[in-house]
Design an enzyme around this catalytic site. Structure first.
Site, short mmCIF file in Angstrom:
data_model
loop_
_atom_site.label_atom_id
_atom_site.label_comp_id
_atom_site.label_asym_id
_atom_site.label_seq_id
_atom_site.Cartn_x
_atom_site.Cartn_y
_atom_site.Cartn_z
N ARG A 99 -13.05 75.41 42.53
CA ARG A 99 -12.39 74.76 43.66
C ARG A 99 -13.42 74.48 44.62
O ARG A 99 -13.84 73.46 45.31
CB ARG A 99 -11.14 75.36 44.15
CG ARG A 99 -10.61 74.43 45.32
CD ARG A 99 -9.41 74.82 45.77
NE ARG A 99 -8.72 76.17 45.58
CZ ARG A 99 -9.09 77.20 46.44
NH1 ARG A 99 -9.98 77.05 47.43
NH2 ARG A 99 -8.70 78.22 46.12
N TYR A 144 -4.24 48.55 48.69
CA TYR A 144 -3.49 49.01 47.47
C TYR A 144 -2.30 49.44 47.85
O TYR A 144 -2.20 50.18 49.00
CB TYR A 144 -4.66 49.79 46.84
CG TYR A 144 -4.01 50.52 45.61
CD1 TYR A 144 -3.36 49.86 44.55
CD2 TYR A 144 -3.71 52.06 46.01
CE1 TYR A 144 -2.64 50.94 43.78
CE2 TYR A 144 -3.08 52.73 44.84
CZ TYR A 144 -2.55 52.29 43.90
OH TYR A 144 -1.99 52.71 42.72
N ASP A 178 -12.78 51.50 51.99
CA ASP A 178 -12.68 51.56 50.63
C ASP A 178 -13.45 50.61 49.87
O ASP A 178 -13.24 49.38 50.00
CB ASP A 178 -11.14 51.63 50.70
CG ASP A 178 -10.57 51.55 49.20
OD1 ASP A 178 -11.62 51.37 47.97
OD2 ASP A 178 -9.55 51.86 48.88
N LYS A 181 -12.14 53.33 38.87
CA LYS A 181 -12.34 52.06 38.67
C LYS A 181 -13.76 51.53 38.03
O LYS A 181 -14.14 52.19 37.06
CB LYS A 181 -12.07 51.19 39.77
CG LYS A 181 -10.60 51.37 40.45
CD LYS A 181 -9.38 51.42 39.43
CE LYS A 181 -7.92 51.64 39.71
NZ LYS A 181 -7.88 52.51 40.79
O1 P1T Z 1 -5.64 55.55 41.56
P1 P1T Z 1 -6.52 56.42 42.50
O2 P1T Z 1 -7.71 56.87 41.83
O3 P1T Z 1 -5.94 57.34 43.26
O4 P1T Z 1 -6.84 55.33 43.46
C1 P1T Z 1 -6.35 54.73 44.33
C2 P1T Z 1 -6.83 53.48 44.86
C3 P1T Z 1 -7.57 53.31 46.51
N1 P1T Z 1 -8.00 52.23 46.60
C4 P1T Z 1 -8.01 50.88 45.89
C5 P1T Z 1 -8.67 49.71 46.49
C6 P1T Z 1 -7.24 51.09 44.78
O5 P1T Z 1 -7.38 49.95 43.92
C7 P1T Z 1 -6.77 52.19 44.27
C8 P1T Z 1 -6.12 52.01 42.71
N2 P1T Z 1 -5.70 50.97 42.36
C9 P1T Z 1 -5.03 50.50 41.12
C10 P1T Z 1 -4.31 51.71 40.51
C11 P1T Z 1 -4.58 49.17 41.27
O6 P1T Z 1 -4.33 48.87 39.96
O7 P1T Z 1 -4.78 48.47 41.87
#
Ligand code: P1T
Length: 384
Positions: free
Chosen positions: A51, A103, A175, A200
């Site tokens: 961790r 998001y 972001d 992503k």
């Molecule tokens: O899903 P995660 O890895 O926890 O990330 C969240 C997140 C944060 N910021 C942006 C711009 C994002 O697009 C996302 C996650 N988005 C999707 C799952 C989606 O389909 O838009």
């Protein structure tokens, strides 16, 4: 040559990386272990418990710092876990100004988790930077920018917001999930924190959920590391390895995402049955000039509205696609289609999401790296 001098494409492959100490493995081994042997209490080789730190995660964190032009990278179990760590820098009564189009899960963690702990969030349309300044007061600690925004593809002027943040001594977090450092590097434009859903484009193959933060400042890195370790939302070694491997092809994948994004945005723009196309590379995009200034290209995310379409019409189109897969998420090599109102942005109340343009007929595409002509043919038959 010093690693700092490498250009971006070389950094994706070599940035922060060294062959492994044990046997010279070129790719960091997956150190699938929870703990590390000590010769005497505290007598270890840099890692004591996974961790607090793990060599595979460290290799990824070094790569992230390198490609985002930062000094410190921190990897988390998801993008939202990375955001969670940033908001935990704050105390009850502190205020955050966030973009109003973001998001759905980001909106949800702000409103439904952190408001309970006394943190105040203001959501503003940040394309007009003056709107941000109106909300700044003595309690403002953080400005949260997402650009391009999800799913409306609005572009926010990072340099202008950063000047404002510096003037008022407020932290700026960006972001950078949609753009990736291939297209824009917020720390070079004055941001304090870059955040990623590495799930992503950085991972790039839809096989891992992981989040990241990158910063330049040591004190800020120490505070975030304290939270990462104390709250414990870390990613595992296997997932770290997958994202590290993904990053090594980020530049070639992004080049094709951008080319295909352009081909599809132009196809949709000229389609008689399409009302509106949101892609920052189109000259008709309201923030095209800012996008051209701060991004190297325009990416593979596109949203559009079919003419006169209802909620059900939009659903029918996404269901009829064959090469595009109907799914949440984005940024993988395969093309995905989504219906934000019922999927990624369903956690935002209807009136709130409609204010920022996320109407029932909006469709979002994550354009992959297939042959563009196959993707266009697929859209053609689905739109009808
Ligand atoms: O899903 P995660 O890895 O926890 O990330 C969240 C997140 C944060 N910021 C942006 C711009 C994002 O697009 C996302 C996650 N988005 C999707 C799952 C989606 O389909 O838009």
């Amino acid at each position: 040559m010093s690693q700092k001098k490498l250009k971006f494409n070389s950094k994706t492959i070599h940035g922060g990386q060294k062959p492994d100490k044990a046997y010279g493995a070129v790719m960091p081994p997956i150190y699938q272990t929870s703990t590390f042997a000590q010769t005497t209490p505290g007598g270890h080789q840099g890692f004591e418990y996974s961790r607090s730190g793990n060599p595979t995660r460290s290799a990824l964190e070094n790569s992230l710092a390198s490609i985002e032009s930062g000094n410190y990278g921190l990897a988390f179990g998801s993008g939202l876990a990375a955001m969670d760590a940033v908001i935990k820098l704050l105390s009850p009564g502190d205020e955050v100004i966030s973009t109003n189009d973001l998001y759905g899960g980001s909106y949800r963690i702000f409103k439904q988790i952190f408001e309970k702990y006394g943190i105040v969030f203001h959501f503003v349309g940040m394309q007009n930077v003056a709107e941000i300044e109106k909300k700044i007061n003595t309690k403002t600690r953080l400005i949260w920018v997402e650009t391009p925004t999800n799913p409306m593809m609005n572009i926010i002027d990072i340099k202008a917001v950063s000047k404002l943040a510096q003037k008022h001594n407020v932290l700026l977090a960006v972001d950078n999930t949609f753009a990736t450092p291939y297209l824009q590097r917020p720390l070079e434009m004055g941001a304090d924190i870059v955040m990623h859903s590495a799930t992503k484009y950085l991972g790039g193959h839809s096989d891992v959920v992981l989040g990241a933060l990158v910063v330049k400042d040591k004190e800020l890195a120490d505070q975030l590391y304290f939270i990462q370790n104390a709250s414990g939302a870390v990613c595992g070694p296997m997932d770290s390895f997958l994202v590290l491997r993904g990053i090594k092809t980020l530049h070639v994948r992004m080049q094709r995402h951008c080319e295909n994004g352009r081909a599809i945005a132009e196809y949709l723009q000229n389609h008689p049955k399409i009302e509106k196309v949101y892609w920052p590379g189109l000259e008709s995009h309201p923030n095209h000039a800012v996008a051209k200034e701060q991004m190297n290209d325009f990416g593979g995310m596109i949203s559009f509205i079919p003419k006169g379409a209802s909620y059900n019409d939009a659903i029918k189109i996404v269901e009829n696609l064959n090469v595009f897969t109907l799914a949440e998420s984005l940024g993988g090599v395969e093309s995905l289609a989504g219906h934000p109102a019922s999927m990624t942005h369903a956690s935002i109340p209807k009136e709130e999401r409609e204010k920022s343009g996320v109407v029932d007929s909006l469709i979002r595409l994550s354009v992959g790296i297939e042959d563009a002509s196959d993707l266009i043919e697929d859209l053609e038959q689905a739109i009808g």
